[in-house]
Design a protein around this motif. Structure first.
Motif, PDB file in Angstrom:
ATOM      1  N   UNK A 106      20.865  51.859  -5.593  1.00  0.00           N
ATOM      2  CA  UNK A 106      20.372  50.803  -4.687  1.00  0.00           C
ATOM      3  C   UNK A 106      21.762  49.954  -4.565  1.00  0.00           C
ATOM      4  N   UNK A 107      22.535  49.738  -5.487  1.00  0.00           N
ATOM      5  CA  UNK A 107      23.802  48.950  -5.454  1.00  0.00           C
ATOM      6  C   UNK A 107      24.703  49.897  -4.233  1.00  0.00           C
ATOM      7  N   UNK A 108      24.549  51.177  -4.212  1.00  0.00           N
ATOM      8  CA  UNK A 108      25.220  52.095  -3.301  1.00  0.00           C
ATOM      9  C   UNK A 108      24.928  51.833  -1.877  1.00  0.00           C
ATOM     10  N   UNK A 109      23.605  51.990  -1.773  1.00  0.00           N
ATOM     11  CA  UNK A 109      22.734  51.809  -0.377  1.00  0.00           C
ATOM     12  C   UNK A 109      22.914  50.154  -0.006  1.00  0.00           C
ATOM     13  N   UNK A 110      23.051  49.301  -0.806  1.00  0.00           N
ATOM     14  CA  UNK A 110      23.274  48.057  -0.366  1.00  0.00           C
ATOM     15  C   UNK A 110      24.707  47.817   0.234  1.00  0.00           C
ATOM     16  N   UNK A 111      25.602  48.466  -0.507  1.00  0.00           N
ATOM     17  CA  UNK A 111      27.143  48.334  -0.053  1.00  0.00           C
ATOM     18  C   UNK A 111      27.178  48.964   1.480  1.00  0.00           C
ATOM     19  N   UNK A 112      26.600  50.147   1.677  1.00  0.00           N
ATOM     20  CA  UNK A 112      26.487  50.688   2.840  1.00  0.00           C
ATOM     21  C   UNK A 112      25.871  49.963   3.852  1.00  0.00           C
ATOM     22  N   UNK A 113      24.818  49.337   3.689  1.00  0.00           N
ATOM     23  CA  UNK A 113      24.041  48.392   4.473  1.00  0.00           C
ATOM     24  C   UNK A 113      24.947  47.415   4.910  1.00  0.00           C
ATOM     25  N   UNK A 114      25.397  46.685   4.001  1.00  0.00           N
ATOM     26  CA  UNK A 114      26.273  45.513   4.107  1.00  0.00           C
ATOM     27  C   UNK A 114      27.525  45.959   5.207  1.00  0.00           C
ATOM     28  N   UNK A 115      28.134  47.069   4.920  1.00  0.00           N
ATOM     29  CA  UNK A 115      29.279  47.530   5.763  1.00  0.00           C
ATOM     30  C   UNK A 115      28.550  47.893   7.269  1.00  0.00           C
ATOM     31  N   UNK A 116      27.436  48.093   7.408  1.00  0.00           N
ATOM     32  CA  UNK A 116      27.033  48.247   8.862  1.00  0.00           C
ATOM     33  C   UNK A 116      26.371  47.200   9.518  1.00  0.00           C
ATOM     34  N   UNK A 117      26.633  45.836   8.716  1.00  0.00           N
ATOM     35  CA  UNK A 117      26.225  44.732   9.156  1.00  0.00           C
ATOM     36  C   UNK A 117      24.819  44.130   8.891  1.00  0.00           C
ATOM     37  N   UNK A 118      24.151  44.635   8.140  1.00  0.00           N
ATOM     38  CA  UNK A 118      22.878  44.317   7.499  1.00  0.00           C
ATOM     39  C   UNK A 118      22.643  43.952   6.063  1.00  0.00           C
ATOM     40  N   UNK A 119      21.537  44.163   5.590  1.00  0.00           N
ATOM     41  CA  UNK A 119      21.218  44.605   4.010  1.00  0.00           C
ATOM     42  C   UNK A 119      20.055  45.381   4.109  1.00  0.00           C
ATOM     43  N   UNK A 120      19.770  45.409   2.585  1.00  0.00           N
ATOM     44  CA  UNK A 120      18.339  46.366   2.425  1.00  0.00           C
ATOM     45  C   UNK A 120      17.134  45.646   2.772  1.00  0.00           C
TER      46      UNK A 120
END
Length: 127
Positions: free
Chosen positions: A57-71
């Protein structure tokens, strides 16, 4: 496709195959499945299923943030487990990373996952 963007961040593990960490088209982001790799070392996090799920979930959160969002922008999660007995522990970890109302979700048991891990999670975000 003109409005297609590839999302990449060093704060999540590099792809271990021919795929992108995420692809954004319009306001929708498809996040590739994440396994419990520590981005800095590309090694599997040590510990039980809770530790593995937390890293995922930390990894997913980092990618979501890079996309301009969050989980909390997730509309769908797909969880793969090698042991359905881990279901409750994964739910506890997921609840720490997401706020209600939770996204739609599927959880399935699979025979095996990359690098012998116990969990993989992918997500779709609506920004």
């Amino acid at each position: 496709m003109k409005n297609r963007a590839i999302i990449s961040t060093p704060d999540a593990p590099e792809a271990i195959g021919p795929y992108s960490q995420a692809v954004k088209v319009g306001n929708t982001v498809w996040l590739s499945g994440q396994i419990p790799l520590v981005p800095a070392t590309m090694e599997i996090v040590e510990g039980d299923i809770s530790a593995q799920a937390e890293q995922v979930f930390r990894n997913l959160a980092a990618v979501a943030e890079a996309a301009g969002g969050d989980l909390n922008k997730a509309v769908k999660l797909n969880i793969s487990l090698t042991d359905m007995n881990d279901f409750a522990a994964v739910n506890e970890v997921m609840a720490r990373f997401l706020e209600q109302p939770y996204p739609a979700r599927a959880c399935v048991q699979v025979a095996a996952l990359p690098r012998g891990v116990a969990i993989e999670v992918e997500a779709i975000l609506a920004l």
